[in-house]
Design a protein around this motif. Structure first.
Motif, PDB file in Angstrom:
ATOM      1  N   GLU A 119     -11.040   2.443 -15.486  1.00 17.87           N
ATOM      2  CA  GLU A 119     -10.387   3.575 -14.813  1.00 17.87           C
ATOM      3  C   GLU A 119      -8.913   3.347 -14.558  1.00 17.87           C
ATOM      4  O   GLU A 119      -8.272   4.167 -13.922  1.00 17.87           O
ATOM      5  CB  GLU A 119     -11.111   3.856 -13.489  1.00 17.87           C
ATOM      6  CG  GLU A 119     -12.527   4.306 -13.723  1.00 17.87           C
ATOM      7  CD  GLU A 119     -13.253   4.644 -12.471  1.00 17.87           C
ATOM      8  OE1 GLU A 119     -12.871   4.126 -11.411  1.00 17.87           O
ATOM      9  OE2 GLU A 119     -14.201   5.426 -12.543  1.00 17.87           O
ATOM     10  N   SER A 120      -8.410   2.208 -15.029  1.00 15.98           N
ATOM     11  CA  SER A 120      -7.007   1.928 -14.699  1.00 15.98           C
ATOM     12  C   SER A 120      -6.083   2.192 -15.884  1.00 15.98           C
ATOM     13  O   SER A 120      -6.460   2.032 -17.040  1.00 15.98           O
ATOM     14  CB  SER A 120      -6.865   0.491 -14.200  1.00 15.98           C
ATOM     15  OG  SER A 120      -7.128  -0.388 -15.244  1.00 15.98           O
ATOM     16  N   GLU A 157     -12.719  -2.534 -15.981  1.00 14.15           N
ATOM     17  CA  GLU A 157     -11.641  -1.713 -15.380  1.00 14.15           C
ATOM     18  C   GLU A 157     -11.303  -0.517 -16.265  1.00 14.15           C
ATOM     19  O   GLU A 157     -10.174  -0.332 -16.730  1.00 14.15           O
ATOM     20  CB  GLU A 157     -10.394  -2.570 -15.127  1.00 14.15           C
ATOM     21  CG  GLU A 157     -10.646  -3.628 -14.085  1.00 14.15           C
ATOM     22  CD  GLU A 157      -9.370  -4.241 -13.535  1.00 14.15           C
ATOM     23  OE1 GLU A 157      -8.326  -3.567 -13.567  1.00 14.15           O
ATOM     24  OE2 GLU A 157      -9.452  -5.374 -13.076  1.00 14.15           O
ATOM     25  N   GLU A 184      -1.921   7.468  -4.160  1.00  7.52           N
ATOM     26  CA  GLU A 184      -1.984   6.087  -3.682  1.00  7.52           C
ATOM     27  C   GLU A 184      -1.719   5.111  -4.821  1.00  7.52           C
ATOM     28  O   GLU A 184      -2.299   5.221  -5.894  1.00  7.52           O
ATOM     29  CB  GLU A 184      -3.367   5.819  -3.091  1.00  7.52           C
ATOM     30  CG  GLU A 184      -3.358   4.691  -2.098  1.00  7.52           C
ATOM     31  CD  GLU A 184      -4.673   4.565  -1.368  1.00  7.52           C
ATOM     32  OE1 GLU A 184      -5.068   3.423  -1.125  1.00  7.52           O
ATOM     33  OE2 GLU A 184      -5.291   5.600  -1.080  1.00  7.52           O
ATOM     34  N   ASN A 202       0.861  -1.191   0.000  1.00  7.39           N
ATOM     35  CA  ASN A 202       0.000   0.000   0.000  1.00  7.39           C
ATOM     36  C   ASN A 202       0.898   1.243   0.000  1.00  7.39           C
ATOM     37  O   ASN A 202       1.216   1.784   1.056  1.00  7.39           O
ATOM     38  CB  ASN A 202      -0.882  -0.079   1.252  1.00  7.39           C
ATOM     39  CG  ASN A 202      -2.048   0.843   1.173  1.00  7.39           C
ATOM     40  OD1 ASN A 202      -2.212   1.568   0.200  1.00  7.39           O
ATOM     41  ND2 ASN A 202      -2.847   0.841   2.213  1.00  7.39           N
ATOM     42  N   ARG A 232      -5.082  11.442 -14.288  1.00  7.50           N
ATOM     43  CA  ARG A 232      -6.187  11.219 -13.335  1.00  7.50           C
ATOM     44  C   ARG A 232      -7.409  12.071 -13.669  1.00  7.50           C
ATOM     45  O   ARG A 232      -8.529  11.586 -13.665  1.00  7.50           O
ATOM     46  CB  ARG A 232      -5.714  11.529 -11.913  1.00  7.50           C
ATOM     47  CG  ARG A 232      -4.797  10.470 -11.355  1.00  7.50           C
ATOM     48  CD  ARG A 232      -3.996  10.997 -10.205  1.00  7.50           C
ATOM     49  NE  ARG A 232      -4.821  11.268  -9.054  1.00  7.50           N
ATOM     50  CZ  ARG A 232      -4.874  10.495  -7.982  1.00  7.50           C
ATOM     51  NH1 ARG A 232      -4.146   9.420  -7.912  1.00  7.50           N
ATOM     52  NH2 ARG A 232      -5.642  10.805  -6.964  1.00  7.50           N
ATOM     53  N   ASP A 260      -7.120   5.235 -11.423  1.00  6.16           N
ATOM     54  CA  ASP A 260      -6.443   4.056 -10.883  1.00  6.16           C
ATOM     55  C   ASP A 260      -5.108   3.856 -11.623  1.00  6.16           C
ATOM     56  O   ASP A 260      -5.030   3.166 -12.639  1.00  6.16           O
ATOM     57  CB  ASP A 260      -7.378   2.845 -11.060  1.00  6.16           C
ATOM     58  CG  ASP A 260      -6.804   1.592 -10.426  1.00  6.16           C
ATOM     59  OD1 ASP A 260      -5.826   1.712  -9.666  1.00  6.16           O
ATOM     60  OD2 ASP A 260      -7.322   0.496 -10.707  1.00  6.16           O
ATOM     61  N   ASN A 263      -1.219   0.847  -5.425  1.00  2.00           N
ATOM     62  CA  ASN A 263      -1.252  -0.481  -4.825  1.00  2.00           C
ATOM     63  C   ASN A 263      -0.483  -1.451  -5.695  1.00  2.00           C
ATOM     64  O   ASN A 263      -0.747  -1.567  -6.882  1.00  2.00           O
ATOM     65  CB  ASN A 263      -2.689  -0.962  -4.667  1.00  2.00           C
ATOM     66  CG  ASN A 263      -3.320  -0.366  -3.438  1.00  2.00           C
ATOM     67  OD1 ASN A 263      -2.767  -0.461  -2.345  1.00  2.00           O
ATOM     68  ND2 ASN A 263      -4.452   0.280  -3.602  1.00  2.00           N
ATOM     69  N   LYS A 306      -1.308   2.614 -12.145  1.00  2.00           N
ATOM     70  CA  LYS A 306      -0.373   1.545 -11.762  1.00  2.00           C
ATOM     71  C   LYS A 306       0.977   1.849 -12.392  1.00  2.00           C
ATOM     72  O   LYS A 306       1.029   2.327 -13.524  1.00  2.00           O
ATOM     73  CB  LYS A 306      -0.875   0.195 -12.270  1.00  2.00           C
ATOM     74  CG  LYS A 306      -2.099  -0.300 -11.528  1.00  2.00           C
ATOM     75  CD  LYS A 306      -2.757  -1.426 -12.267  1.00  2.00           C
ATOM     76  CE  LYS A 306      -4.077  -1.775 -11.600  1.00  2.00           C
ATOM     77  NZ  LYS A 306      -4.895  -2.652 -12.429  1.00  2.00           N
TER      78      LYS A 306
END
Lengths: 167, 168
Positions: free
Chosen positions: B123-124, B121, B47, A159, B146, B160, B49, B162
């Motif tokens: 939004e990724s 998905e 953020e 996280n 974003r 989202d 993940n 990555k």
């Protein structure tokens, strides 16, 4: 006609000694001091001035969550304010420092924190969220950032929060 | 045997005030010290993940559903360009742009409005950069992908984000 007062004679005039009451000022100072100390330690709105750590700027309003703090300056990587590894050694990809894209000294430190957090979860029920806040210098190379993040991921800190200074 | 003290006798206690001057001096030194050693910066956080190193990459609830397609949208940041790759259609398969964030946003907005409904998905987005790209540039791109601002209205694009583990 009034007489001129004698210069020799002491005149007993009761002078009241004026005292400055410091109590209210003390109250103000204590409140300011407590506010400063609390903001400094918990929220992270303040940053220590450092030439090697200038956060990137972005117009993102999300708050920084409390988690393990990792600072990556152009010279050193710190975890919870403790120096872990020199960036120069990471750049040179020394065999005892970098292996398979993982920064080994950083992994060892993060792994220790993860074990401690897991123990806390088992003993006291404090949930281990695997959250980590990365405060990296804006001039850091993407390669180093990826290495840091990969190491975090391998040490079960998935996280990840990238700290930025608001524009 | 000691005599009992007389109850008639009363000792006058003089009011004493604590000397606050040294504490005041300490405060006067501490507060400017704290203020000067700190910089007023409001922090934000992006953020991200990461997938776990061990264990299944796909959650049980996220198994492939018949008739749907997984959106694969990625941006490659090189030293002089942005390259958008997607599996939406041949039109958006590979777009090479000069390093202009507004151009990037416009193309992503076009893609966002074009995505057919059977894609999951939506939004990724995955970002990958080449070695030597500065962290600030990466953050600029993350910020741009974003949200887009059109006529003072913020429209969500691909929140989202990555980061790809590989380096170009």
């Amino acid at each position: 006609m009034a007489f001129k007062p004698s210069k020799r004679k002491k005149h007993n005039i009761d002078r009241v000694e004026a005292k400055l009451s410091l109590n209210s000022m003390m109250d103000i100072f204590i409140i300011i001091l407590l506010f400063l100390l609390k903001t400094y330690s918990a929220h992270g709105s303040f940053l220590p001035q450092n030439k090697n750590l200038q956060l990137p700027t972005a117009a993102i309003r999300n708050h920084v969550n409390v988690g393990l703090e990792l600072v990556a300056t152009s010279e050193t990587i710190f975890v919870e304010k403790q120096p872990v590894v020199r960036m120069q050694d990471v750049n040179l990809e020394k065999s005892h420092v970098v292996a398979d894209g993982i920064i080994l000294p950083l992994f060892r430190v993060l792994h220790t924190y993860a074990i401690k957090a897991n123990k806390l979860e088992k003993t006291y029920g404090i949930k281990f969220t695997g959250s980590i806040v990365i405060k990296a210098d804006k001039n850091l190379d993407y390669r180093e950032l990826v290495r840091v993040m990969q190491t975090c991921g391998k040490a079960k800190y998935h996280n990840i929060h990238l700290a930025v200074a608001n524009k | 045997m000691a005599y009992k003290p007389s109850q008639r006798r009363s000792i006058e206690t003089l009011p004493t005030e604590p000397n606050l001057t040294p504490i005041m001096n300490l405060m006067v030194v501490l507060i400017p010290l704290l203020l000067s050693s700190a910089e007023f910066v409001k922090l934000g956080a992006i953020e991200l993940n990461l997938p776990p190193v061990v264990g299944p990459l796909v959650e049980p609830g996220a198994l492939p559903v018949e008739g749907t397609k997984h959106l694969e949208l990625s941006i490659f940041i090189t030293k002089d360009s942005f390259v958008i790759n997607s599996n939406i259609s041949t039109e958006f398969e590979r777009i090479k742009l000069k390093q202009s964030l507004s151009d990037l946003q416009e193309h992503l907005y076009e893609i966002k409005t074009y995505i057919p409904p059977y894609f999951r998905e939506k939004e990724s987005i995955t970002i990958q950069a080449s070695a030597g790209i500065k962290y600030q540039k990466l953050i600029d791109v993350i910020e741009s992908v974003r949200v887009i601002k059109i006529k003072n209205e913020e429209i969500e694009l691909f929140p989202d984000v990555k980061l790809s583990a590989g380096v170009l």
